[in-house]
Design a protein around this motif. Sequence first.
Motif, PDB file in Angstrom:
ATOM      1  N   MET A   1     -21.371 -37.875 -36.816  1.00 15.26           N
ATOM      2  CA  MET A   1     -22.446 -36.902 -36.955  1.00 15.26           C
ATOM      3  C   MET A   1     -23.678 -37.552 -37.580  1.00 15.26           C
ATOM      4  N   GLN A   2     -23.417 -38.492 -38.513  1.00 13.51           N
ATOM      5  CA  GLN A   2     -24.554 -39.168 -39.136  1.00 13.51           C
ATOM      6  C   GLN A   2     -25.371 -39.923 -38.083  1.00 13.51           C
ATOM      7  N   LEU A   3     -24.653 -40.596 -37.189  1.00 11.16           N
ATOM      8  CA  LEU A   3     -25.339 -41.335 -36.126  1.00 11.16           C
ATOM      9  C   LEU A   3     -26.182 -40.373 -35.280  1.00 11.16           C
ATOM     10  N   LEU A   4     -25.585 -39.242 -34.893  1.00  9.34           N
ATOM     11  CA  LEU A   4     -26.308 -38.297 -34.035  1.00  9.34           C
ATOM     12  C   LEU A   4     -27.495 -37.679 -34.772  1.00  9.34           C
ATOM     13  N   ARG A   5     -27.286 -37.357 -36.059  1.00  9.85           N
ATOM     14  CA  ARG A   5     -28.385 -36.762 -36.840  1.00  9.85           C
ATOM     15  C   ARG A   5     -29.533 -37.754 -37.006  1.00  9.85           C
ATOM     16  N   ASN A   6     -29.193 -39.061 -37.032  1.00  9.79           N
ATOM     17  CA  ASN A   6     -30.223 -40.083 -37.218  1.00  9.79           C
ATOM     18  C   ASN A   6     -30.791 -40.595 -35.901  1.00  9.79           C
ATOM     19  N   THR A   7     -30.421 -39.956 -34.787  1.00 13.30           N
ATOM     20  CA  THR A   7     -30.980 -40.375 -33.496  1.00 13.30           C
ATOM     21  C   THR A   7     -32.254 -39.570 -33.249  1.00 13.30           C
ATOM     22  N   PRO A   8     -33.427 -40.224 -33.352  1.00 11.44           N
ATOM     23  CA  PRO A   8     -34.679 -39.457 -33.329  1.00 11.44           C
ATOM     24  C   PRO A   8     -34.915 -38.706 -32.025  1.00 11.44           C
ATOM     25  N   GLU A   9     -34.306 -39.191 -30.933  1.00  8.49           N
ATOM     26  CA  GLU A   9     -34.523 -38.541 -29.622  1.00  8.49           C
ATOM     27  C   GLU A   9     -33.872 -37.156 -29.571  1.00  8.49           C
ATOM     28  N   PHE A  10     -32.853 -36.887 -30.414  1.00 11.46           N
ATOM     29  CA  PHE A  10     -32.121 -35.622 -30.306  1.00 11.46           C
ATOM     30  C   PHE A  10     -32.748 -34.542 -31.192  1.00 11.46           C
ATOM     31  N   LYS A  11     -32.872 -33.332 -30.618  1.00  9.71           N
ATOM     32  CA  LYS A  11     -33.372 -32.192 -31.403  1.00  9.71           C
ATOM     33  C   LYS A  11     -32.215 -31.649 -32.248  1.00  9.71           C
ATOM     34  N   PRO A  12     -32.516 -31.007 -33.396  1.00 10.80           N
ATOM     35  CA  PRO A  12     -31.446 -30.457 -34.241  1.00 10.80           C
ATOM     36  C   PRO A  12     -30.503 -29.535 -33.459  1.00 10.80           C
ATOM     37  N   SER A  13     -31.060 -28.737 -32.527  1.00  9.79           N
ATOM     38  CA  SER A  13     -30.195 -27.820 -31.760  1.00  9.79           C
ATOM     39  C   SER A  13     -29.216 -28.614 -30.888  1.00  9.79           C
ATOM     40  N   GLU A  14     -29.647 -29.779 -30.384  1.00 11.71           N
ATOM     41  CA  GLU A  14     -28.753 -30.606 -29.560  1.00 11.71           C
ATOM     42  C   GLU A  14     -27.640 -31.210 -30.422  1.00 11.71           C
ATOM     43  N   VAL A  15     -28.004 -31.570 -31.658  1.00  5.87           N
ATOM     44  CA  VAL A  15     -27.008 -32.146 -32.569  1.00  5.87           C
ATOM     45  C   VAL A  15     -25.955 -31.091 -32.914  1.00  5.87           C
ATOM     46  N   THR A  16     -26.409 -29.839 -33.075  1.00  7.69           N
ATOM     47  CA  THR A  16     -25.463 -28.746 -33.359  1.00  7.69           C
ATOM     48  C   THR A  16     -24.462 -28.605 -32.218  1.00  7.69           C
ATOM     49  N   VAL A  17     -24.953 -28.642 -30.981  1.00  7.02           N
ATOM     50  CA  VAL A  17     -24.051 -28.517 -29.833  1.00  7.02           C
ATOM     51  C   VAL A  17     -23.102 -29.722 -29.790  1.00  7.02           C
ATOM     52  N   ALA A  18     -23.626 -30.907 -30.073  1.00  9.47           N
ATOM     53  CA  ALA A  18     -22.773 -32.105 -30.070  1.00  9.47           C
ATOM     54  C   ALA A  18     -21.646 -31.955 -31.092  1.00  9.47           C
ATOM     55  N   GLU A  19     -21.958 -31.367 -32.235  1.00 10.93           N
ATOM     56  CA  GLU A  19     -20.942 -31.179 -33.272  1.00 10.93           C
ATOM     57  C   GLU A  19     -19.851 -30.221 -32.778  1.00 10.93           C
ATOM     58  N   GLU A  20     -20.272 -29.151 -32.100  1.00 10.47           N
ATOM     59  CA  GLU A  20     -19.287 -28.193 -31.566  1.00 10.47           C
ATOM     60  C   GLU A  20     -18.374 -28.885 -30.549  1.00 10.47           C
ATOM     61  N   VAL A  21     -18.985 -29.760 -29.735  1.00 13.63           N
ATOM     62  CA  VAL A  21     -18.207 -30.476 -28.717  1.00 13.63           C
ATOM     63  C   VAL A  21     -17.200 -31.416 -29.399  1.00 13.63           C
ATOM     64  N   ILE A  22     -17.632 -32.117 -30.442  1.00 15.64           N
ATOM     65  CA  ILE A  22     -16.735 -33.038 -31.152  1.00 15.64           C
ATOM     66  C   ILE A  22     -15.576 -32.248 -31.769  1.00 15.64           C
ATOM     67  N   GLU A  23     -15.897 -31.105 -32.366  1.00 15.25           N
ATOM     68  CA  GLU A  23     -14.840 -30.283 -32.972  1.00 15.25           C
ATOM     69  C   GLU A  23     -13.851 -29.805 -31.919  1.00 15.25           C
ATOM     70  N   SER A  24     -14.387 -29.390 -30.779  1.00 14.89           N
ATOM     71  CA  SER A  24     -13.503 -28.895 -29.728  1.00 14.89           C
ATOM     72  C   SER A  24     -12.602 -30.025 -29.214  1.00 14.89           C
ATOM     73  N   TYR A  25     -13.173 -31.245 -29.108  1.00 16.41           N
ATOM     74  CA  TYR A  25     -12.379 -32.402 -28.684  1.00 16.41           C
ATOM     75  C   TYR A  25     -11.291 -32.727 -29.730  1.00 16.41           C
ATOM     76  N   LEU A  26     -11.678 -32.733 -31.024  1.00 21.89           N
ATOM     77  CA  LEU A  26     -10.702 -33.089 -32.069  1.00 21.89           C
ATOM     78  C   LEU A  26      -9.592 -32.044 -32.176  1.00 21.89           C
ATOM     79  N   ASP A  27      -9.946 -30.778 -31.924  1.00 18.64           N
ATOM     80  CA  ASP A  27      -8.935 -29.713 -31.958  1.00 18.64           C
ATOM     81  C   ASP A  27      -7.933 -29.866 -30.822  1.00 18.64           C
ATOM     82  N   ASN A  28      -8.412 -30.351 -29.677  1.00 20.51           N
ATOM     83  CA  ASN A  28      -7.563 -30.392 -28.489  1.00 20.51           C
ATOM     84  C   ASN A  28      -8.008 -31.546 -27.585  1.00 20.51           C
TER      85      ASN A  28
END
Length: 144
Positions: free
Chosen positions: A1-28
């Motif tokens: 998440m730190q890497l994604l948050r520090n990627t200047p090209e990504f908007k905060p809303s995109e980082v939020t979606v990426a986090e949801e995707v990572i959680e969904s992957y880790l859950d299953n």
Amino acid sequence: MQLLRNTPEFKPSEVTVAEEVIESYLDNPEGSGYYIFVAVIASSIAGYLCYGPTPLTENTWDIYWIAVSAEKRGSGIGSALIKAAEKEIRHAKGRLVIIETSSTPAYEETIRFYLGCGYEMIARIPDFYSAGDDKLVLQKRLSY
Ligand SMILES: CC(C)(COP(=O)(O)OP(=O)(O)OC[C@H]1O[C@@H](n2cnc3c(N)ncnc32)[C@H](O)[C@@H]1OP(=O)(O)O)[C@@H](O)C(=O)NCCC(=O)NCCS
């Protein structure tokens, strides 16, 4: 998440979606529809790639996200991650890989990177993300 948050090209809303995707992957990991690779250098995450089978298609896959930490860019990590994903997609009998990205100047280098990885620009949807920000679609047909 730190890497994604520090990627200047990504908007905060995109980082939020990426986090949801990572959680969904880790859950299953096998059932979420997403697969994730990270590149690790000296115990820290230097790169991230998320891909998965495109729902309701026969053997088409999407590469949803890729990011390499700013200070490690240009050293082959991004292309190694793409190659690793393509290898897994071939194993799964994937035939077509799709990448969607934005037309804003911030993504110019990214588009050059995808073209260098053998992706071809096949479509543009004007004003898709916002007025003046088109969606670009790239594809690669995997050879066997
Ligand atoms: C796009 C990105 C993943 C590329 O990763 P990378 O590790 O820097 O790429 P590589 O080092 O594997 O580069 C592969 C090729 O692309 C070129 N390239 C990649 N990024 C470049 C840059 N910023 N400037 C110039 N060339 C670049 C390299 O020169 C190399 O070409 P070569 O093989 O002919 O030498 C990385 O720049 C990034 O994280 N960008 C921001 C996030 C982003 O745009 N993500 C995609 C949208 S979801």
